[in-house]
Design a protein around this motif. Sequence first.
Motif, short mmCIF file in Angstrom:
data_model
loop_
_atom_site.label_atom_id
_atom_site.label_comp_id
_atom_site.label_asym_id
_atom_site.label_seq_id
_atom_site.Cartn_x
_atom_site.Cartn_y
_atom_site.Cartn_z
N ALA A 1 -7.41 -24.92 -39.58
CA ALA A 1 -7.74 -26.34 -39.41
C ALA A 1 -7.12 -27.16 -40.54
O ALA A 1 -6.84 -28.34 -40.38
CB ALA A 1 -9.25 -26.52 -39.39
N ASP A 2 -6.93 -26.52 -41.71
CA ASP A 2 -6.35 -27.21 -42.85
C ASP A 2 -5.19 -26.37 -43.37
O ASP A 2 -5.39 -25.32 -43.99
CB ASP A 2 -7.43 -27.39 -43.94
CG ASP A 2 -6.93 -28.22 -45.13
OD1 ASP A 2 -5.75 -28.08 -45.50
OD2 ASP A 2 -7.73 -28.98 -45.69
N PHE A 3 -3.98 -26.83 -43.09
CA PHE A 3 -2.77 -26.06 -43.35
C PHE A 3 -2.58 -25.78 -44.84
O PHE A 3 -2.38 -24.64 -45.25
CB PHE A 3 -1.56 -26.83 -42.79
CG PHE A 3 -0.27 -26.07 -42.85
CD1 PHE A 3 0.01 -25.09 -41.92
CD2 PHE A 3 0.66 -26.33 -43.85
CE1 PHE A 3 1.20 -24.38 -41.98
CE2 PHE A 3 1.85 -25.62 -43.92
CZ PHE A 3 2.11 -24.65 -42.97
N GLU B 1 0.42 -21.81 -28.97
CA GLU B 1 1.70 -21.62 -29.70
C GLU B 1 1.71 -22.40 -31.01
O GLU B 1 2.22 -21.93 -32.02
CB GLU B 1 2.88 -22.06 -28.82
CG GLU B 1 3.26 -21.06 -27.73
CD GLU B 1 3.63 -19.68 -28.27
OE1 GLU B 1 4.31 -19.61 -29.31
OE2 GLU B 1 3.22 -18.68 -27.67
N VAL B 2 1.13 -23.60 -30.98
CA VAL B 2 1.10 -24.44 -32.19
C VAL B 2 0.25 -23.78 -33.27
O VAL B 2 0.63 -23.72 -34.45
CB VAL B 2 0.52 -25.85 -31.85
CG1 VAL B 2 0.34 -26.69 -33.11
CG2 VAL B 2 1.44 -26.58 -30.88
N GLU B 3 -0.91 -23.23 -32.85
CA GLU B 3 -1.80 -22.58 -33.81
C GLU B 3 -1.15 -21.30 -34.37
O GLU B 3 -1.31 -20.96 -35.53
CB GLU B 3 -3.13 -22.25 -33.12
CG GLU B 3 -3.96 -23.50 -32.84
CD GLU B 3 -5.06 -23.31 -31.81
OE1 GLU B 3 -5.93 -24.19 -31.73
OE2 GLU B 3 -5.04 -22.30 -31.07
N LYS B 4 -0.38 -20.62 -33.50
CA LYS B 4 0.33 -19.41 -33.92
C LYS B 4 1.37 -19.77 -35.00
O LYS B 4 1.54 -19.07 -35.99
CB LYS B 4 1.03 -18.81 -32.69
CG LYS B 4 1.05 -17.30 -32.66
CD LYS B 4 1.83 -16.79 -31.48
CE LYS B 4 1.02 -16.76 -30.22
NZ LYS B 4 1.79 -16.25 -29.07
N ASP C 1 3.63 -20.07 -40.51
CA ASP C 1 4.10 -20.93 -41.61
C ASP C 1 3.27 -20.72 -42.88
O ASP C 1 3.82 -20.65 -43.98
CB ASP C 1 4.05 -22.41 -41.20
CG ASP C 1 5.15 -22.75 -40.19
OD1 ASP C 1 6.00 -21.87 -39.95
OD2 ASP C 1 5.13 -23.86 -39.64
N SER C 2 1.94 -20.62 -42.71
CA SER C 2 1.07 -20.41 -43.87
C SER C 2 1.41 -19.11 -44.57
O SER C 2 1.48 -19.05 -45.80
CB SER C 2 -0.40 -20.37 -43.44
OG SER C 2 -0.81 -21.64 -43.03
N ALA D 1 5.43 -14.39 -47.56
CA ALA D 1 5.77 -13.31 -46.62
C ALA D 1 7.23 -13.41 -46.22
O ALA D 1 7.73 -14.49 -45.89
CB ALA D 1 4.89 -13.40 -45.38
N LYS D 2 7.92 -12.28 -46.25
CA LYS D 2 9.32 -12.24 -45.82
C LYS D 2 9.42 -11.95 -44.33
O LYS D 2 10.34 -12.32 -43.65
CB LYS D 2 10.09 -11.17 -46.61
CG LYS D 2 10.20 -11.47 -48.09
CD LYS D 2 11.16 -12.63 -48.37
CE LYS D 2 11.19 -13.01 -49.82
NZ LYS D 2 10.06 -13.78 -50.27
N GLU D 3 8.43 -11.22 -43.83
CA GLU D 3 8.42 -10.82 -42.42
C GLU D 3 6.99 -10.94 -41.93
O GLU D 3 6.07 -10.44 -42.59
CB GLU D 3 8.85 -9.35 -42.35
CG GLU D 3 9.61 -8.98 -41.09
CD GLU D 3 10.05 -7.51 -41.16
OE1 GLU D 3 9.74 -6.80 -40.21
OE2 GLU D 3 10.66 -7.10 -42.17
N VAL D 4 6.76 -11.64 -40.83
CA VAL D 4 5.39 -11.83 -40.35
C VAL D 4 5.26 -11.32 -38.92
O VAL D 4 6.05 -11.70 -38.04
CB VAL D 4 4.97 -13.33 -40.39
CG1 VAL D 4 3.53 -13.50 -39.94
CG2 VAL D 4 5.15 -13.91 -41.78
#
Length: 341
Positions: free
Chosen positions: A75-77, A114-117, A122-123, A129-132
């Motif tokens: 909820a808070d990026f 998709e937006v939440e994903k 991004d976080s 993180a290099k790979e998520v």
Amino acid sequence: MGLFSFLTSDIAIDLGTANTLIIHNDKIVVDEPSIIAVDRTTNKVIAVGRSAMQMHEKTHDNIKTIRPLKDGVIADFYAAEQMIRGLIKMIDTGSRLFQPSHRMVICIPSGITEVEKRAVRDSAEHAGAKEVWMIQEPMAAAIGIGIDVEQPIGSMIVDIGGGTTEIAVIALSGIVCDQSIKVAGDVFSQDILDYMRRQHNLLIGERSAEKIKIEVGSALPELENPPADYEIRGRDLMTGIPKVIKVTYTEIAAAIDKSVSKIEEAVLKALEISPPELSADIYVNGIHLTGGGALLRGLDRRLAVKTKLPIHIAEDPLRAVVRGTGAAIKNIEGFRNVLLS
């Protein structure tokens, strides 16, 4: 190769609304509340996890506490990124000279958009993180409790977390049908808070409601081994003076009854939309409960009466999801089918 493996570090994160758990080198190294404390003037993070939770609802004007996740999603990026960064710092990599790059597998709710994903990815990337990779919570929970998800056998998982209840029927490394509702631990706490205000004219905070839920929370008004009455302190709404009252598990069962009914309905709906062959498997294997909500007294009995199916509570329900995530990062190739990039 030795240097490369030394500089890369695999971590599995169960990013929960209430708690965040991290596995590193097959061990749970972080188990902290999902909360940060921030200085309002400088916007600097003062505390993360348990130390921030101790400040929650006790702060002055210069400090605010933020829970970055709501209903299982970010909820808070900014706060989420700072929290992930702070929790990763708690992992002792043994190296002070090099900052290792991380490969991460993170849990996400099955009903995520998709937006939440994107926000989760991004976080994680901003936190180093290099790979998520991502894995859906019910799938991680199934792997965590030892179910072979690749088999053509239906398994039903009910994962009751802090923000969401995830119900999924799993077979052949995929979720065949699922239900995700925003009724879980946080809603139970809110129900208790409202009940105290309504019934006892007592104003209590989130943390006190959480304590009541843990000490005397119940899904049934009658239990075989009832917990002792619990003393709770709060502010009397009539006089404004602090006071103490005792609450019983029967009262709490009445307070959260409606919310538990919603979980029952969602379970029945998931059973209703399951393919018949998988329903036959569920009849034999029963339903597996994971997540903190699985610890609610009498919930298994209540669901068993409603569904007429065997209900199994996972051995360590709070950690089932992170264990499954840890298994996935250990064998990314083997679990490629269940991981989302």
